[in-house]
Design an enzyme around this catalytic site. Structure first.
Site, short mmCIF file in Angstrom:
data_model
loop_
_atom_site.label_atom_id
_atom_site.label_comp_id
_atom_site.label_asym_id
_atom_site.label_seq_id
_atom_site.Cartn_x
_atom_site.Cartn_y
_atom_site.Cartn_z
N HIS A 177 0.82 -1.21 0.00
CA HIS A 177 0.00 0.00 0.00
C HIS A 177 0.86 1.26 0.00
CE1 HIS A 177 -3.85 2.04 0.62
NE2 HIS A 177 -3.23 2.84 1.46
N ASN A 189 -3.02 5.04 -7.40
CA ASN A 189 -3.02 4.15 -6.25
C ASN A 189 -2.96 2.71 -6.73
OD1 ASN A 189 -5.30 2.55 -4.29
ND2 ASN A 189 -3.66 3.60 -3.23
N TYR A 227 4.67 0.06 -2.89
CA TYR A 227 4.48 -0.48 -4.24
C TYR A 227 5.60 -1.43 -4.63
CZ TYR A 227 1.11 3.38 -4.70
OH TYR A 227 0.06 4.25 -4.53
N GLN A 264 -10.49 3.34 10.13
CA GLN A 264 -10.47 4.66 10.73
C GLN A 264 -11.89 5.20 10.90
OE1 GLN A 264 -9.31 3.76 7.76
NE2 GLN A 264 -7.13 4.17 7.56
N ASP A 292 -4.81 6.72 -12.01
CA ASP A 292 -5.24 5.33 -12.11
C ASP A 292 -5.32 4.67 -10.74
OD1 ASP A 292 -2.60 3.38 -11.76
OD2 ASP A 292 -2.13 5.39 -12.47
N SER A 297 -7.95 4.21 -3.22
CA SER A 297 -8.85 3.12 -2.86
C SER A 297 -9.01 3.03 -1.34
CB SER A 297 -8.30 1.79 -3.38
OG SER A 297 -7.08 1.47 -2.73
N HIS A 298 -10.14 2.50 -0.92
CA HIS A 298 -10.37 2.15 0.48
C HIS A 298 -11.15 0.83 0.50
CE1 HIS A 298 -10.11 4.41 4.51
NE2 HIS A 298 -8.92 4.38 3.94
#
Length: 777
Positions: free
Chosen positions: A50, A554, A53, A241, A516, A95-96
């Site tokens: 995350h 991401n 990379y 979170q 992206d 992203s999440h």
């Protein structure tokens, strides 16, 4: 003997931080000693996929990142493009996914909060939010629960913070039953004269902690996001979170005010990995070091230890480097907005992150060891495509049931078109966007669902640009056909870029740049890495062909869940493309709905009688929904055709000839025609040409072909057709006329009628598909 054999931690403790044995050896080599618990945690989050990379960085290096309009590319909190007239746009997608699978409301809400911080950290005021969402089968109760939670979380945060959610995409497929995807994209208009960067500088400059307090929420969120989901991790709510959008609104205003003072040297939001990431990245990017005293950090919980301080992902927090002597000026601004602000450290010459706690050194690590000098895995691609893909490519249209002018098998073409319109992926997303405040700030030009891309007015609130009159806008879209990417990642990724550019062109916008979000399974498995590598190859090629550089984004890997047999089930490879474009004149923006009875209908792109691999039923929505088959080769992208079709579409919109424009995507031409009829509450009489040599479902539902459906004012037909003949002589076709709603939708092939449906039938089926499924709870 390896270092791990003499480590002060058990193998399980090390693995629990997401660190492999060989990575632990590398940590010891970099430190010259074993790490302590806090340092181990810092390496765990910073060396997670995350944050660093490590599996994807070699692949990302092939992306084009430079262009005439690119002001900031990859490496900062967000990309920035020049829109002319002193207008600069910051944008990014993040992203999440994993947090949203565990706690959908907070996971999605904090995803919005995080992407907004990336934008205003650059000195830009957020002006719009989009989202790209993927869920499993909507017939399943768990999918409906996740869907409710995610949409509620997005709407809660965006509505409360006062930023409009203006568009995006929502798709449903059983491939996401265990692992939904929640990708949030944000746009911001620069308000500061200088772009605020993250690299720290100025030995002795104070480091300020600003925003909210630190607690234990979100502990290890970066590591959590870099591992497969299991039954245990699905219960891991502390890794999610908790956000406060009202506090974030104050943080936006305080930060923008602070940036305008000129007293901020560098800024970094505390997202993934919290204090660890912000200190390490600021130090590494600036080639300096940071000293931080945890005893000065405002906390909301008692008894916290360094490990918890450093790995907490509490929301709405920032780290600033201030100009020496001006720290109180900044502190006063944040206090006036009701926010925390303290001097918590300083910049040092030695390139080290040094953490103090209770008067002693709690952690001391070279900044580059955490941020730059991280593991990189150059994995081997398989010699040939995986067996599943090769088998799927063997499918041919001959394997479908026999088709006649009446229908396919025992189903009529009317029934099959309604079935596609009832598919949640194609159907109206009104249930989603009616929960979003999409008009706050009063700059939304096109309402969600009314056009192929979102359009927002560029109206600066501050600076010299605010004094100028501008009729410019920015268009934005998120796109990906994940089924294409599963079957053939290379072509699927190219198709995502092409569709994004096509959608922007359909509102009259010139495509400018890309952000992206690469959502994939495990890169440690040959199939997963092949999918990732092939998709990156396709994205890179397509972005070069469309002159849309990648400004950042991401990577979200390990999107897998265990099935009932304990076997990992990855999602479809989903490289989401967020693209922005410039609208030169907001008076000439096009929607997708038919406008006036008598307008002429044209198909731009491959005509209906074309028969080559640029059109396909392989990987189509028709094949998946009507025949429960995921197979075949998706359509091949023809870049030259795409560019020429999109250019002439934009020209027609700018000249005022085109009254509506809608790309032919999922469901093919018949669905595109139906959607334009629904949007305009008008009918259409369409003839697709003779059936000779073609099945009716090929004419109706084939996908690809760089196709755009446009309606044109009859007064402009002559000049329009002359332009078409000059620009795309073999790639256009007059196919019909817009009619009164009472006439319904009539689609024929030569003298043979195929579809005859009322506009009311279309609207009821398409408009209520999602609500009908949600009503089952």
């Amino acid at each position: 003997m390896t270092a791990i054999s003499s480590a002060p931690f058990s193998a399980d403790e090390i693995a629990g931080e997401g660190i492999k044995p060989e990575e632990y050896d590398a940590i010891v080599e970099r430190l010259g000693r074993h790490p302590n618990k806090a340092e181990l945690g810092m390496f765990g989050v910073m060396w997670s996929e995350h944050c660093c990379y490590k599996n994807s960085r070699p692949l990302l290096s092939q992306f084009p990142t430079e262009g005439l309009r690119i002001l900031v590319g990859p490496g900062e909190n967000a990309g920035v493009v020049d829109l002319g007239d002193g207008l600069h746009l910051a944008f990014k997608v993040e992203s999440h996914n994993h947090p949203s699978a565990v706690e959908p409301f907070q996971g999605a809400a904090t995803g919005v909060g995080g992407i907004l911080r990336d934008i205003f950290t650059m000195g830009a005021r957020p002006i719009a939010i989009l989202n790209s969402l993927r869920f499993g089968d909507l017939e399943q109760p768990r999918t409906r629960r996740l869907f409710h939670g995610v949409v509620s979380g997005i709407s809660h945060y965006g509505n409360c913070v006062g930023v409009p959610t203006v568009g995006g995409e929502v798709a449903f497929d059983p491939a996401y039953n265990g692992n939904p995807l929640v990708n949030a994209m944000a746009l911001g208009l620069m308000e500061t004269d200088e772009i605020v960067k993250a690299g720290a500088s100025g030995i002795g400059n104070p480091v300020l902690y600003v925003g909210s307090t630190t607690g234990r929420d979100g502990m290890g969120g970066a590591s959590f996001a870099s591992a497969e989901l299991s039954d245990e991790s699905l219960d891991d709510r502390p890794a999610v979170q908790v956000g406060d959008p009202f506090l974030e609104k104050s943080l936006i205003e305080a930060c923008l005010e602070a940036f305008k003072t000129g007293a901020v040297v560098a800024a970094q939001d505390m997202g993934a990995a919290g204090l660890t990431c912000s200190t390490a990245e600021m130090a590494a990017k600036g080639g300096v070091g940071v000293e931080l005293d945890l005893d000065l950090i405002p906390v909301r919980e008692s008894g916290m230890v360094p490990y918890e301080y450093l790995l907490s992902e509490s929301q709405e927090r920032m780290l600033f480097v201030a100009a020496a002597g001006r720290e109180q000026e900044l502190i006063d601004i944040f206090h006036r907005w009701g926010l925390q602000a303290v001097v918590a450290g300083k910049i040092i010459a030695e390139p080290i992150v040094r953490i103090f706690w209770q008067g002693a050194i709690a952690a001391e690590i070279p900044a580059t060891a955490l941020s730059d000098n991280t593991p990189i895995y150059h994995r081997q691609l398989p010699d040939e495509p995986p067996a599943y893909a090769q088998q799927a490519w063997q499918w041919t249209i001959d394997q479908l049931p026999a088709a006649t002018e009446v229908g396919c098998g025992d189903r009529s073409w009317n029934d099959l078109l309604l079935t596609l319109l009832d598919s949640p992926t194609i159907a109206s997303k009104r249930w989603v966007y009616r929960q979003y405040d999409h008009q706050v700030q009063n700059n939304t030009v096109v309402l969600p669902g009314a056009a192929d891309a979102a359009v927002v007015r560029l109206r600066p609130q501050m600076g010299a640009a605010a004094l100028k009159t501008s009729n410019k806008g920015v268009a934005a879209t998120t796109d990906c056909n994940a089924r294409y990417c599963y079957l053939q990642p290379y072509e699927g990724a190219k198709a995502a870029v092409a569709e994004a550019a096509r959608n922007l062109s359909c509102v009259g916008a010139e495509p400018l740049a890309v952000t992206d979000n690469l959502n994939f399974g495990s890169p440690e498995k040959p199939i997963g890495y092949w999918q990732l590598a092939e998709a990156c190859r396709g994205l890179s090629e397509a972005c070069r062909e469309f002159s849309t550089p990648v400004t950042g984004g991401n990577v979200s890997l390990y999107n897998e869940t265990l099935d009932s047999d304990g076997k990992p089930q990855p999602i479809y490879p989903t490289p989401v493309v967020g693209m922005v474009g410039l609208v030169p004149n907001l008076d000439r923006v096009c929607g997708q709905g038919f406008q006036s009875v008598g307008d002429r209908l044209y198909l731009l792109g491959l005509p209906t009688q074309a028969a080559d691999d640029r059109l396909s039923l392989g990987g189509s929505e028709y094949l998946a929904i009507a025949h429960q088959t995921v197979a075949g080769l998706p359509p091949r992208i023809d870049f030259d055709l795409e560019r020429r079709v999109q250019a002439v579409c934009r020209l027609g919109i700018h000249q005022g000839w085109i009254r509506s424009a809608h790309d032919s995507a999922e469901g093919g031409l018949a669905v595109a025609i139906a959607e334009s009829a629904i949007a305009g509450s008008l009918g259409a009489r369409v003839n697709l040409g003779e059936l000779v040599g073609h099945r009716p479902d090929w004419l109706l539902f084939a996908e690809g072909g760089a196709r755009i459906l446009v309606s044109v004012d009859p007064a402009h037909v002559a000049v329009w057709e002359a332009e078409l003949q000059a620009q795309i002589p073999a790639a256009w076709q007059a196919i019909g006329t817009v009619t009164e709603a009472d006439a319904g939708l009539a689609i024929a092939a030569g003298n043979q009628p195929l579809v005859q449906l009322s506009v009311d039938q279309l609207q009821q089926t398409w408009g209520g598909a999602i609500e009908r499924r949600l009503a089952k709870d």
